[in-house]
Design a protein around this motif. Sequence first.
Motif, short mmCIF file in Angstrom:
data_model
loop_
_atom_site.label_atom_id
_atom_site.label_comp_id
_atom_site.label_asym_id
_atom_site.label_seq_id
_atom_site.Cartn_x
_atom_site.Cartn_y
_atom_site.Cartn_z
N ARG B 218 0.83 -1.20 0.00
CA ARG B 218 0.00 0.00 0.00
C ARG B 218 0.88 1.26 0.00
O ARG B 218 0.63 2.20 -0.75
N ARG B 219 1.89 1.23 0.86
CA ARG B 219 2.78 2.38 0.96
C ARG B 219 3.54 2.60 -0.34
O ARG B 219 3.61 3.72 -0.86
N GLU B 220 4.09 1.50 -0.86
CA GLU B 220 4.87 1.61 -2.10
C GLU B 220 4.03 2.12 -3.26
O GLU B 220 4.50 2.88 -4.09
N ALA B 221 2.77 1.66 -3.28
CA ALA B 221 1.92 2.03 -4.41
C ALA B 221 1.60 3.51 -4.38
O ALA B 221 1.45 4.15 -5.42
N GLY B 222 1.51 4.11 -3.17
CA GLY B 222 1.23 5.53 -3.02
C GLY B 222 -0.07 5.95 -3.69
O GLY B 222 -0.16 7.02 -4.30
N LEU B 223 -1.07 5.09 -3.60
CA LEU B 223 -2.35 5.41 -4.23
C LEU B 223 -3.08 6.49 -3.44
O LEU B 223 -2.98 6.55 -2.21
N PRO B 224 -3.82 7.37 -4.12
CA PRO B 224 -4.54 8.42 -3.42
C PRO B 224 -5.74 7.85 -2.67
O PRO B 224 -6.28 6.82 -3.05
N LEU B 225 -6.11 8.54 -1.58
CA LEU B 225 -7.36 8.17 -0.96
C LEU B 225 -8.42 9.16 -1.41
O LEU B 225 -8.11 10.24 -1.92
N THR B 226 -9.65 8.77 -1.26
CA THR B 226 -10.72 9.64 -1.72
C THR B 226 -11.54 10.11 -0.53
O THR B 226 -11.89 9.32 0.33
N VAL B 227 -11.79 11.41 -0.50
CA VAL B 227 -12.66 11.96 0.55
C VAL B 227 -13.93 12.46 -0.12
O VAL B 227 -13.86 13.21 -1.10
N ARG B 228 -15.06 11.98 0.36
CA ARG B 228 -16.32 12.48 -0.18
C ARG B 228 -16.92 13.48 0.81
O ARG B 228 -17.17 13.13 1.97
N ALA B 229 -17.06 14.72 0.36
CA ALA B 229 -17.62 15.76 1.23
C ALA B 229 -19.04 16.07 0.80
O ALA B 229 -19.29 16.27 -0.40
N ARG B 230 -19.97 16.07 1.74
CA ARG B 230 -21.36 16.40 1.41
C ARG B 230 -21.66 17.83 1.82
O ARG B 230 -21.10 18.35 2.78
N GLY B 231 -22.56 18.43 1.10
CA GLY B 231 -22.91 19.81 1.41
C GLY B 231 -23.06 20.59 0.11
O GLY B 231 -23.53 20.05 -0.89
N ASP B 232 -22.63 21.81 0.10
CA ASP B 232 -22.70 22.62 -1.11
C ASP B 232 -21.45 22.35 -1.94
O ASP B 232 -20.38 22.94 -1.71
N ALA B 233 -21.58 21.44 -2.90
CA ALA B 233 -20.42 20.94 -3.62
C ALA B 233 -19.66 22.04 -4.34
O ALA B 233 -18.44 22.10 -4.31
#
Lengths: 274, 310
Positions: B218-233
């Motif tokens: 996981r560390r080596e791959a350095g893949l991004p994480l995704t944050v989903r924010a709700r509200g006024d997009a």
Amino acid sequence: MSPIVTFAAKEFRDGIRNKWIAGATVLLGGLAFALTFLGSAPTGLLDVKPLAVTVVSLSSLTIFLIPLIALLLGYDAIVGEAERGCLLLMLTYPVSRLEIIVGKFLGHATILAFAAIVGYGAAGAAAAWTGGGDAESWRAFAGLIVTTVLLGLAFLALAYLISVLVAERSTAAGIAVGVWLLFVIVYDLALMGALVASKGRIGADVFPSLLLLNPADVYRLFNLTAFENVRKLSGMAGLSASVQFSPAVLLAVLVTWAAVPLALAASVFARREV
Amino acid sequence: MSIVSLENVGKAYGSQRVLDGINLVVPQGKCLALIGHNGAGKTTLLKLILGLIRPTTGRIEVLGADPAIADKAFRQKLGFLPENVAFHDQLTGGDTLAFYARLRGLETTCCPALLERVGLSSAATRRVRTYSKGMRQRLGLAQALLGTPKLLLLDEPTTGLDPVLRQEFFEIIRQLTAIGTTVVISSHILTELEARTNLVAILREGRLAAFGDLDTLRREAGLPLTVRARGDAKAIARHLNGAFTRTILSDERAIDIDCSLTQKMALLRALAGLGDICADLEIHPPSLDDLYLHYSGRSLSSIAEGGGRA
């Protein structure tokens, strides 16, 4: 328990379960009964013992039937397991490939022997009960049963050889039928054709040896010439003087016909990639 | 002590190279998940470890022996469940297991307990022909467990199993590794369950694309994480000022923001400071599928440079 016994026992039990043993025994027994009792009717006045008649007619039928039964029994022994995927698993077990092939062969051989001995033996016992046959005829009948088993083993070994050489079950089935045709029908026709075409120039010295190259012919030679009263009946009496093979030699050739293809099959199987 | 050790192993059938330059070591009591597409060489690798085929190049040592020439004592210590395990349909489950026990030189008295363990006791007297895929698989596992093997190799064991069975399957494997059994599982997808394994090896076109424990990968791959924010997009997007890759969802009530692990806290602080514009947050770390796709899809040259080995 040795893996060989485990494999043999499994094949034999499979033979019981899928009715192979019952089918082959009833078939051979039924034919033997029919020939023993029908065969004795038209020969009542001749100086031929009914049992000797049975040996002649039964051996002629066996030549067609036993090779077919043996080939059908054995053609998928290895390739069938490989195609189902069972072979891969078995080879990861602490058993050698030699143990697999020998064990399975012994199991199938027992099925064949059981069918021949019980099927023909029952007909023989019935003949004895009704009082037919002298000592010589009985020896001929015993010889018939022994060589029938040996003939079966020879074609079983050929079936195993086919089974280790091909990659697919259907190919093995096709080749098995071809082998049956070749040894049981085509070979004799070809020999006769050669004999006629060469106007007998294929000498008496070569011709009998060519018969040894076919286990079915070896079987025929043994059963039609080994015993005096059968010879008389089979029209081989005149020939007997020129047949240079003793019954012991013919038996040895039949055993060789079982042993060599089986040994070849084992050595091919040992190198087969999975 | 390493149970399985492969050194620069390659296998070619004719001119077709199925495996090439494989290096991996599995210590005792560990569980290795062998992941790869269909045809990536997983089954070939298992066959090499089992000694069913010989490598074209390189050296293999399994349980301290060369598997291709090893004796019966070696095979006594192996358990194997083939892909699409096949049994003789006419035999009952109990008879099948007894047959395999005899082949292993074991008393058949061990069979009932083993059938109980894989949950087949009630079906032991039924013919295998009537078994479902899951039951066959369980019978396959039972035969692989005969004689408590030191090394257990399972080829696609959970294909076709329902989630409950998968759980049971991995519970049995967990128990085995706990008593020191080494396990190698091959699979074509990396599921959450398979991630419980200690080691992961990802095969790609016959080469090892990655090997190591999951956290390292996981560390080596350095893949991004995704944050989903709700509200006024739209308002959130405006405030972020183009700092992150964003996708506004179609109803404009939520926005997906990709960020690297190192930027995670900065992003969260920024979002928290937005007040009522942002009503809720969901954080999605890179999934195992993402990780698998990353490793199985990345170019081979980058592996040579990056050295995806543990």
